[in-house]
Motif scaffolding. Structure first.
Motif, PDB file in Angstrom:
ATOM      1  N   TYR A   1      42.576 -52.425  19.319  1.00 18.93           N
ATOM      2  CA  TYR A   1      43.782 -51.713  19.748  1.00 18.93           C
ATOM      3  C   TYR A   1      43.608 -50.201  19.728  1.00 18.93           C
ATOM      4  O   TYR A   1      44.312 -49.471  20.421  1.00 18.93           O
ATOM      5  CB  TYR A   1      45.016 -52.150  18.936  1.00 18.93           C
ATOM      6  N   LYS A   2      42.637 -49.704  18.954  1.00 21.82           N
ATOM      7  CA  LYS A   2      42.386 -48.256  18.919  1.00 21.82           C
ATOM      8  C   LYS A   2      41.578 -47.803  20.132  1.00 21.82           C
ATOM      9  O   LYS A   2      41.428 -46.632  20.391  1.00 21.82           O
ATOM     10  CB  LYS A   2      41.701 -47.874  17.604  1.00 21.82           C
ATOM     11  N   ARG A   3      41.027 -48.745  20.842  1.00 22.55           N
ATOM     12  CA  ARG A   3      40.425 -48.584  22.170  1.00 22.55           C
ATOM     13  C   ARG A   3      39.238 -47.621  22.237  1.00 22.55           C
ATOM     14  O   ARG A   3      39.107 -46.824  23.160  1.00 22.55           O
ATOM     15  CB  ARG A   3      41.490 -48.218  23.210  1.00 22.55           C
ATOM     16  N   GLN A   4      38.357 -47.736  21.254  1.00 25.78           N
ATOM     17  CA  GLN A   4      37.071 -47.040  21.401  1.00 25.78           C
ATOM     18  C   GLN A   4      36.358 -47.527  22.661  1.00 25.78           C
ATOM     19  O   GLN A   4      35.552 -46.800  23.247  1.00 25.78           O
ATOM     20  CB  GLN A   4      36.191 -47.291  20.168  1.00 25.78           C
ATOM     21  N   LEU A   5      36.699 -48.745  23.088  1.00 21.53           N
ATOM     22  CA  LEU A   5      36.107 -49.316  24.299  1.00 21.53           C
ATOM     23  C   LEU A   5      36.492 -48.506  25.541  1.00 21.53           C
ATOM     24  O   LEU A   5      35.646 -48.235  26.406  1.00 21.53           O
ATOM     25  CB  LEU A   5      36.567 -50.772  24.455  1.00 21.53           C
ATOM     26  N   LEU A   6      37.745 -48.107  25.635  1.00 24.76           N
ATOM     27  CA  LEU A   6      38.199 -47.272  26.757  1.00 24.76           C
ATOM     28  C   LEU A   6      37.418 -45.964  26.781  1.00 24.76           C
ATOM     29  O   LEU A   6      36.983 -45.497  27.842  1.00 24.76           O
ATOM     30  CB  LEU A   6      39.708 -47.001  26.600  1.00 24.76           C
ATOM     31  N   ASN A   7      37.220 -45.384  25.630  1.00 23.14           N
ATOM     32  CA  ASN A   7      36.498 -44.117  25.495  1.00 23.14           C
ATOM     33  C   ASN A   7      35.062 -44.248  26.010  1.00 23.14           C
ATOM     34  O   ASN A   7      34.612 -43.471  26.869  1.00 23.14           O
ATOM     35  CB  ASN A   7      36.529 -43.703  24.008  1.00 23.14           C
ATOM     36  N   ILE A   8      34.340 -45.260  25.519  1.00 26.48           N
ATOM     37  CA  ILE A   8      32.917 -45.375  25.904  1.00 26.48           C
ATOM     38  C   ILE A   8      32.775 -45.824  27.364  1.00 26.48           C
ATOM     39  O   ILE A   8      31.795 -45.453  28.035  1.00 26.48           O
ATOM     40  CB  ILE A   8      32.140 -46.296  24.928  1.00 26.48           C
ATOM     41  N   PHE A   9      33.747 -46.570  27.886  1.00 22.25           N
ATOM     42  CA  PHE A   9      33.732 -46.896  29.322  1.00 22.25           C
ATOM     43  C   PHE A   9      33.802 -45.626  30.160  1.00 22.25           C
ATOM     44  O   PHE A   9      33.089 -45.464  31.146  1.00 22.25           O
ATOM     45  CB  PHE A   9      34.918 -47.803  29.671  1.00 22.25           C
ATOM     46  N   GLN A  10      34.678 -44.721  29.762  1.00 18.59           N
ATOM     47  CA  GLN A  10      34.826 -43.458  30.498  1.00 18.59           C
ATOM     48  C   GLN A  10      33.537 -42.647  30.426  1.00 18.59           C
ATOM     49  O   GLN A  10      33.120 -42.050  31.425  1.00 18.59           O
ATOM     50  CB  GLN A  10      36.000 -42.663  29.900  1.00 18.59           C
ATOM     51  N   VAL A  11      32.890 -42.636  29.256  1.00 11.66           N
ATOM     52  CA  VAL A  11      31.642 -41.883  29.096  1.00 11.66           C
ATOM     53  C   VAL A  11      30.549 -42.466  29.996  1.00 11.66           C
ATOM     54  O   VAL A  11      29.815 -41.730  30.662  1.00 11.66           O
ATOM     55  CB  VAL A  11      31.173 -41.899  27.619  1.00 11.66           C
ATOM     56  N   TYR A  12      30.475 -43.798  30.022  1.00 13.06           N
ATOM     57  CA  TYR A  12      29.440 -44.442  30.854  1.00 13.06           C
ATOM     58  C   TYR A  12      29.691 -44.168  32.334  1.00 13.06           C
ATOM     59  O   TYR A  12      28.755 -43.912  33.099  1.00 13.06           O
ATOM     60  CB  TYR A  12      29.421 -45.951  30.574  1.00 13.06           C
ATOM     61  N   ASN A  13      30.967 -44.177  32.729  1.00  6.65           N
ATOM     62  CA  ASN A  13      31.329 -43.858  34.105  1.00  6.65           C
ATOM     63  C   ASN A  13      30.981 -42.404  34.430  1.00  6.65           C
ATOM     64  O   ASN A  13      30.456 -42.090  35.509  1.00  6.65           O
ATOM     65  CB  ASN A  13      32.816 -44.109  34.321  1.00  6.65           C
ATOM     66  N   LEU A  14      31.233 -41.513  33.482  1.00 11.91           N
ATOM     67  CA  LEU A  14      30.914 -40.090  33.654  1.00 11.91           C
ATOM     68  C   LEU A  14      29.401 -39.905  33.812  1.00 11.91           C
ATOM     69  O   LEU A  14      28.937 -39.131  34.664  1.00 11.91           O
ATOM     70  CB  LEU A  14      31.428 -39.313  32.445  1.00 11.91           C
ATOM     71  N   TYR A  15      28.636 -40.620  33.016  1.00 12.15           N
ATOM     72  CA  TYR A  15      27.169 -40.573  33.117  1.00 12.15           C
ATOM     73  C   TYR A  15      26.707 -40.965  34.525  1.00 12.15           C
ATOM     74  O   TYR A  15      25.870 -40.298  35.139  1.00 12.15           O
ATOM     75  CB  TYR A  15      26.560 -41.501  32.064  1.00 12.15           C
ATOM     76  N   GLN A  16      27.305 -42.035  35.047  1.00 13.42           N
ATOM     77  CA  GLN A  16      26.933 -42.491  36.390  1.00 13.42           C
ATOM     78  C   GLN A  16      27.286 -41.440  37.447  1.00 13.42           C
ATOM     79  O   GLN A  16      26.513 -41.202  38.385  1.00 13.42           O
ATOM     80  CB  GLN A  16      27.636 -43.821  36.693  1.00 13.42           C
ATOM     81  N   GLN A  17      28.435 -40.774  37.260  1.00 15.32           N
ATOM     82  CA  GLN A  17      28.830 -39.724  38.212  1.00 15.32           C
ATOM     83  C   GLN A  17      27.870 -38.549  38.172  1.00 15.32           C
ATOM     84  O   GLN A  17      27.507 -37.987  39.217  1.00 15.32           O
ATOM     85  CB  GLN A  17      30.247 -39.246  37.892  1.00 15.32           C
ATOM     86  N   LEU A  18      27.464 -38.165  36.968  1.00 18.96           N
ATOM     87  CA  LEU A  18      26.532 -37.046  36.831  1.00 18.96           C
ATOM     88  C   LEU A  18      25.157 -37.392  37.427  1.00 18.96           C
ATOM     89  O   LEU A  18      24.467 -36.523  37.970  1.00 18.96           O
ATOM     90  CB  LEU A  18      26.380 -36.653  35.353  1.00 18.96           C
TER      91      LEU A  18
END
Length: 789
Positions: free
Chosen positions: A528-545
């Protein structure tokens, strides 16, 4: 406390000779730490004694909590005594490095998350405000666990904070009591820790119970050379106070947890009753006039039937009279909206471990069942759902509400959700019982101690009254347009970031850029604290970069710290996922100067004191309606970090105090989630329609990320795509990503960002635990300031 250099030196020398047969110049850092601690204890002994004596004459509050996450004591105690700078200078003259001495102290392994840290802050505030209050808990020998990472996975090893004893604990064998279970008895041996208030002579107490067997050795069995079974009783007894939150995935684990809960509340209540009788004899009707007991969550709720047992079985009080005493004595803090955290016990297990307590609980249940039948004669559904025993389960939260005179939530939103949804039946029955007490933190540890640079600058600008009255920080708003002040606030943040960089380089061999944005999520690892949402965004950001190396981007370091409960497979899988992404991102030469991912091992109070002052962004991204309050959000705010969060828990009040324009609020509100649930939520919609999200989610199962054959990534994928994404990770992804981009742009404007920082610091006054404790004292406990003479 007045500091006399020669007297301190003399006492230190004496302690070192007595304990270690060494002189000050030859002593090791550990020996100096121990001698320094014992010297502090000798100086406070008289005040501690006088405080206990004064408190015995008046009404006291007793805080029952399964955990107290205290952190190190030396530095905090010296600050509260007002002699920290003098001690550091004194040691420097002796060519002794104070930081090296402080590092010899282990964190007291008495807690895990926000529940325990809140309890610790409350202890500090009670003492500082000269309020007669005492904490009770277990003296866990091995705490929860020390966390290490192996191939990205969490590995648990025992905390050994007591391997050399503890200078801050005093054994009290004269107050030992016996706790009786169904078929065995154990000794409860108390240890007292002094809680030193800031700028006062009052010294409050945290009493911790250690479990011991009645007989350590079966000599007959030992002499038969069956050595293993000769000490079996000793081992079983000591297991009770060995580990905080033992894995309860089996019946044996559940039994141990129940034994722990009963052990500490029974010992504590026996102790309280013994002291009450010393002063008031057998006038038991006076108990609520002199005793207030706060149940910190459902873990200690077994105290309600235990006090009934003591009054009825031991003291011969009539059931009806005893029940009136119990109701007026107890109050209950609800810390959760999560159904699985509202503790329930199977009656068979309860009967086996505490048979007499089960009988009393059953009696309370039957009494309430009869009341419900009279109250709602035509509503059997309501009668059934409010019963304390339903089917084969005992509902501890229902027992707590029925057996308490006050019930509080821990943030405005949380309390409203309790009243209108989770505990609606109970609120309609007992509206007078319910009230809100928004959590708080102690500014002495979380600003004065952990951020001396910012503390000194605030004092330079507005004086030092904020140390005991945090609302004084509001005066900082006069500097919101002062560029000199804003630049200084920025510079202090950079200095604290450099300190964290140095710490991570030394402890984990990680090198990060102090000029990058420090985006931080540190808290218990939970879905429920959603560290998963955080790391998903980071992985998506990595792909964009990777796709667009020249995109306009402010370098960012994503920092995580969290322990997962030993039996919580999915939480452990998320830790592995974060470390897997970190390995990919940090190992990519094209990306390493722009993006970094860091997982801090073994997150604890001492590490938190370095992280909160260094953070730029405070990640508070729980699913709306799931986080009761949070206190990490307050520590970040106090140190000038900006909240990136949902409108959940105390985030709502943080945004209200500092202005929503000075935070980054995203995601669905509670009412949005309710509406979406009614309509029906299909995670495949965001999965198929949000650019880049499908690629991130698919990475869990297409081989892009590796869980080393454990299968946990497939399970996480299933939770999202096949089992409904109950925490709305995919639904909130786009809005969260949008706010992240906003942050990345806004950080470029140094003055504008510093103004947001100062606005947050200036409006953190509401979130002092001093304010919270005064509300408890006035509105729940009815205790008054009692200063020692």
């Amino acid at each position: 406390m007045k500091f006399d250099k020669e007297e301190w030196k003399k006492k230190l020398e004496e302690r070192l000779l007595e304990k270690f047969s060494v002189s000050l110049k030859d002593a090791s850092p550990f020996e100096i730490y121990r001698a320094l601690g014992e010297t502090v204890m000798s100086f406070i002994a008289r005040d501690w004694y006088e405080t206990k004596k004064e408190y015995s004459k008046t009404k006291q509050a007793f805080y029952f909590s399964s955990e107290f996450l205290m952190g190190r004591a030396l530095g905090n105690n010296l600050i509260n005594l007002g002699i920290d700078k003098e001690i550091q200078e004194f040691l420097k003259e002796l060519e002794i490095d104070y930081n090296q001495i402080e590092d010899e102290e282990e964190d007291a392994a008495l807690g895990n998350g926000g529940l325990g840290r809140l309890a610790a802050c409350f202890m500090d505030s009670l003492a500082t405000l000269n309020l007669p209050g005492q904490g009770y808990s277990i003296r866990y020998r091995n705490g929860i666990f020390n966390q290490y990472l192996r191939d990205g996975y969490q590995v648990e090893k025992p905390e050994t904070w007591l391997k050399y004893g503890d200078v801050w604990s005093v054994m009290r064998p004269e107050d030992e009591v016996i706790v009786n279970f169904g078929n065995t008895s154990v000794r409860a041996l108390p240890y007292d820790m002094p809680i030193i208030g800031y700028g006062t002579k009052n010294i409050n107490t945290l009493r911790l119970w250690e479990a011991h067997s009645i007989v350590d050795l079966d000599l007959g069995v030992f002499n038969q050379q069956d050595y293993l079974h000769a000490t079996q009783d000793k081992t079983l007894a000591e297991d009770i106070s060995r580990v905080l939150y033992p894995n309860d995935s089996t019946d044996e684990g559940k039994k141990l947890r129940l034994r722990q809960q009963y052990f500490f509340v029974s010992a504590s209540l026996q102790d309280i009753m013994k002291n009450f009788k010393k002063v008031h004899g057998r006038e038991f009707s006076k108990i609520p006039e002199f005793i207030a007991i706060q149940l910190n969550d459902t873990h200690p709720v077994i105290a309600i039937p235990e006090l009934m047992r003591i009054l009825v079985d031991v003291e011969g009080v009539l059931w009806e009279d005893a029940w009136e005493i119990v109701k007026k004595t107890f109050s209950y803090t609800n810390h959760t909206i999560l159904a699985e955290a509202l503790e329930k016990w199977w009656i068979g297990l309860y009967q086996e471990v505490v048979p007499r307590i089960f009988q009393i609980t059953e009696g309370i249940h039957n009494q309430f069942k009869n009341e419900l039948a009279k109250l709602y004669p035509n509503d059997t559904d309501r009668q059934n759902r409010m019963q304390i025993i339903q089917g084969n389960m005992i509902h501890m939260a229902w027992l707590a509400i029925y057996g308490s005179h006050k019930v509080n939530g821990v943030a405005e939103l949380h309390t409203e959700i309790l009243k209108n949804r989770e505990l609606k039946d109970w609120y309609e029955l007992y509206p007078e019982k319910f009230l809100n007490k928004t959590n708080g933190i102690t500014q002495r540890r979380w600003l004065l101690k952990s951020n001396p640079q910012l503390s000194s600058y605030i004092t330079e600008l507005i004086g030092d009254a904020w140390i005991k009255n945090l609302s004084e920080l509001k005066k900082l708003e006069q500097f919101l347009d002062d560029e000199k002040v804003l630049n200084k606030i920025w510079d202090i943040k950079i200095e604290k970031k450099k300190e964290l960089v140095e710490y991570l380089r030394e402890t984990q061999g990680i090198d990060i850029n102090p000029k990058s944005i420090f985006d931080v999520q540190v808290k218990r690892m939970h879905e429920y604290k959603r560290q998963l949402l955080n790391i998903f965004q980071v992985y998506n950001l990595y792909q964009q970069l990777k796709q667009n190396p020249n995109m306009d981007f402010t370098p960012t370091t994503y920092i995580y710290g969290a322990k997962a409960a030993p039996g919580y497979k999915v939480a452990k899988g998320i830790i592995r996922l974060i470390n897997d992404v970190a390995q990919i991102v940090n190992g990519d030469d094209e990306i390493k100067d722009k993006l970094k991912v860091v997982f801090i091992e073994n997150y604890r109070v001492t590490v938190a004191e370095k992280i909160f002052p260094a953070a730029d962004i405070s990640e508070q991204i729980s699913t709306a309606g799931k986080e009761a309050s949070g206190t990490g959000n307050m520590k970040f705010m106090l140190n000038g970090a900006i909240t990136l969060g949902t409108l959940d828990g105390a985030n709502v009040e943080i945004a209200k105090e500092a202005g929503e324009e000075n935070e980054y609020i995203f995601g669905m509100r509670v009412e949005d989630i309710d509406e979406l649930r009614k309509k029906g939520y299909d995670p495949r919609f965001p999965y198929n329609n949000i650019t880049g999200l499908k690629q991130v989610v698919d990475a869990l199962i297409d081989g892009s990320l590796s869980d080393l054959g454990s299968g946990i990534y497939r399970e996480i994928h299933s939770l999202l795509m096949e089992r409904g994404d109950q925490y709305f990770v995919l639904e909130d992804f786009e809005d969260y990503r949008r706010k992240q981009r906003e942050i990345n742009r806004d950080y470029k404007n140094k003055i504008s960002w510093a103004k947001k920082m100062l606005k947050n610091i200036a409006n953190a006054g509401k979130f002092s635990s001093d304010r919270t404790i005064l509300e408890y004292a006035n509105e729940i406990w009815d205790i008054k300031e009692t200063k020692i003479k």
